[in-house]
Design a protein around this motif. Structure first.
Motif, short mmCIF file in Angstrom:
data_model
loop_
_atom_site.label_atom_id
_atom_site.label_comp_id
_atom_site.label_asym_id
_atom_site.label_seq_id
_atom_site.Cartn_x
_atom_site.Cartn_y
_atom_site.Cartn_z
N HIS A 190 3.95 13.32 -29.09
CA HIS A 190 4.49 13.11 -27.52
C HIS A 190 4.55 14.44 -27.00
CE1 HIS A 190 5.98 9.05 -28.67
NE2 HIS A 190 6.37 9.68 -29.71
N LEU A 191 4.08 14.26 -25.69
CA LEU A 191 4.11 15.54 -24.91
C LEU A 191 5.29 15.37 -23.83
CD1 LEU A 191 0.04 15.92 -24.19
CD2 LEU A 191 1.56 17.05 -25.77
N SER A 217 8.42 19.82 -35.54
CA SER A 217 7.18 19.69 -35.00
C SER A 217 6.82 20.24 -33.60
CB SER A 217 7.14 18.23 -35.14
OG SER A 217 7.97 17.64 -34.20
N CYS A 218 8.07 20.75 -33.08
CA CYS A 218 7.80 20.98 -31.61
C CYS A 218 6.90 22.31 -31.69
CB CYS A 218 9.01 21.61 -31.03
SG CYS A 218 9.03 22.41 -29.38
N ILE A 219 5.64 22.27 -30.73
CA ILE A 219 4.92 23.19 -30.37
C ILE A 219 4.74 23.41 -28.90
CG2 ILE A 219 2.30 23.83 -30.31
CD1 ILE A 219 2.01 21.72 -32.64
N ALA A 231 4.61 19.89 -27.36
CA ALA A 231 4.11 18.63 -28.31
C ALA A 231 5.29 18.53 -29.26
CB ALA A 231 2.95 18.84 -28.95
N VAL A 232 5.66 17.04 -29.35
CA VAL A 232 6.73 16.81 -30.49
C VAL A 232 6.01 15.68 -31.31
CG1 VAL A 232 8.95 16.04 -30.99
CG2 VAL A 232 8.51 17.54 -29.19
N THR A 233 6.29 15.50 -32.44
CA THR A 233 5.83 14.28 -33.47
C THR A 233 6.96 13.35 -33.76
OG1 THR A 233 3.92 15.92 -34.05
CG2 THR A 233 4.58 13.79 -35.54
N THR A 234 6.88 12.20 -33.76
CA THR A 234 7.86 11.03 -34.40
C THR A 234 6.99 10.20 -35.04
OG1 THR A 234 7.96 9.57 -32.42
CG2 THR A 234 9.20 11.57 -32.17
N PRO A 253 8.53 12.80 -20.19
CA PRO A 253 7.39 12.64 -20.99
C PRO A 253 6.12 12.36 -20.31
CG PRO A 253 9.52 11.19 -21.46
CD PRO A 253 9.54 11.66 -19.95
N ARG A 254 5.06 12.95 -20.63
CA ARG A 254 3.79 12.68 -20.21
C ARG A 254 2.84 11.87 -21.22
NH1 ARG A 254 1.85 16.34 -16.69
NH2 ARG A 254 0.55 14.30 -16.40
N ASP A 255 2.41 10.93 -20.37
CA ASP A 255 1.56 9.77 -21.28
C ASP A 255 -0.04 10.49 -21.15
OD1 ASP A 255 0.53 7.65 -22.10
OD2 ASP A 255 0.16 6.36 -20.40
N TYR A 256 -0.33 10.81 -22.30
CA TYR A 256 -1.62 11.26 -22.32
C TYR A 256 -2.32 10.96 -23.90
CZ TYR A 256 -5.02 14.99 -23.43
OH TYR A 256 -6.40 15.65 -23.70
#
Length: 392
Positions: A190-191, A217-219, A231-234, A253-256
């Motif tokens: 997720h962005l 996971s945060c970048i 960017a975060v991963t779930t 949250p950005r839909d991408y």
């Protein structure tokens, strides 16, 4: 005089002159209007086919409605021109020409267009032709203007995506596909655009925003003056919970979804819309210029018919009248009308009289009776045929 012209069309019976002569009657009309208030020019009215009295009364009503419709279309086309010219009044005035002439010159040299509107046709047919033409002008200009506006809106939205902050702008140029987990059955990246003042809190709490956030996971991808994009991963099962709770914290949250070639495609679309917008701007300007000119010409012909029909109803047959175009200004319009009333109120019969000081006064009951049978302009009865208008 004001820079804004106001016009009056006046029709008077030749009986206002002692010899019932047209030239003398027109000279009398000219002498009524002080040169300080305005100027009077002869206005040509053809002879049309005269039907029954009932038909004339009905046509007077139809023409009044058509008159208002023409004025409305001219106003709307003018607003469209003003919009696409960015409100520049000097450029707007250059576009507002009638048959490539200034409005005043067109009106003063007006000649009935016998090719388009044959004067030997019944008045009802002429009204129908004019109604269709003004409707066509309205539809054509509105359609093109809406088309231009739609493309312009799309272009602005796309340009904003290229230049806005990280909560709204396009991410195609910013996100390296390597930060996105793709094709996984269980995980999703997720962005999130986080306001600058909330970045520290985000680092501390993103792992507990929802269940099953992948630890560490945060970048951080990029920043601007207002936001930082992360960017975060779930796990996919908890994606909606994560997105919802981000919104609760006022993180965006950005839909991408990464698409190969997406960056280049966006740039091509901006270029395509830019070219289409420029093309439609030119087409809309040309159509607006032509449409405004044609709408004024239709209106002038409608006014001619109004004068003729009202002249027949007011003065009867055989027809013997003069028509003048008075150019004045908003400042002097009332004084001009008062001068006309002072000279010709007697034509209104019982509807007008004079007080002890010789000033014209109206008999409201008689005026109401005359207005009720159609001898009036928008419900206002005048002692003579009179129409006042502006072309803006």
């Amino acid at each position: 005089m004001s820079h804004q012209a106001r016009y009056m069309l006046v029709s008077l019976p030749t009986s206002i002159s002692p010899t019932n002569d047209r030239d003398e009657a027109f000279t009398a009309l000219q002498s009524t209007v002080s040169s300080d208030f305005g100027t009077v020019s002869p206005f040509s009215i053809p002879e049309f086919k005269i039907g029954t009295l009932d038909a004339l009364v009905q046509q007077a009503d139809e023409l009044a409605k058509l008159d208002a419709a023409c004025e409305g279309v001219i106003g709307k086309v003018g607003d469209s021109l003003r919009s696409i010219l960015g409100g520049d009044e000097s450029k707007l005035n250059q576009q507002k020409r009638v048959a490539e002439k200034p409005v005043d010159q067109y009106l003063r040299s007006f000649i009935w267009n016998k090719v388009k509107y044959r004067a030997d046709k019944p008045i009802a047919e002429l009204i129908d032709a004019l109604q269709k033409e003004i409707s066509s002008i309205d539809n054509d200009v509105r359609s093109k203007y809406n088309q231009y506006n739609q493309v312009k809106t799309n272009l602005v939205a796309l340009q904003r995506k290229q230049t806005g902050n990280l909560s709204t702008r396009s991410l195609a140029q910013l996100v390296d596909p390597s930060v996105m987990i793709q094709g996984s059955e269980y995980l999703e990246t997720h962005l999130v655009a986080v306001p600058s003042q909330a970045v520290k809190d985000f680092y501390k709490s993103y792992e507990t925003v929802s269940s099953m956030v992948v630890p560490r996971s945060c970048i951080s991808i990029t920043s601007d003056d207002e936001y930082t994009l992360f960017a975060v991963t779930t796990f996919k099962k908890y994606s909606q919970e994560f997105i919802h709770n981000c919104r609760e914290r006022r993180w965006t949250p950005r839909d991408y979804t990464y698409r190969e070639g997406g960056r280049e495609e966006e740039l091509r679309e901006v270029d395509r819309l830019s070219r289409e917008e420029r093309k439609l701007w030119g087409e809309t300007l040309r159509l607006g210029h032509t449409g405004w000119s044609e709408a004024v010409m239709v209106w002038a012909h409608v006014l001619v018919l109004r004068v003729f029909v009202e002249t027949v109803l007011r003065y009867g047959l055989p027809l013997s009248f003069v028509c003048g175009l008075i150019k004045t200004s908003p400042k002097f319009a009332k004084k001009t009308k008062d001068a006309l009333d002072a000279s010709y109120s007697y034509l209104g019969g019982n509807a007008f009289g004079r007080d002890k000081k010789g000033r014209v006064k109206r008999d409201d009951s008689a005026v109401s009776e005359m207005a009720a049978v159609g001898h009036g302009d928008g419900g206002e009865y005048n002692a003579f045929v009179f129409y006042e208008f502006e072309i803006n």
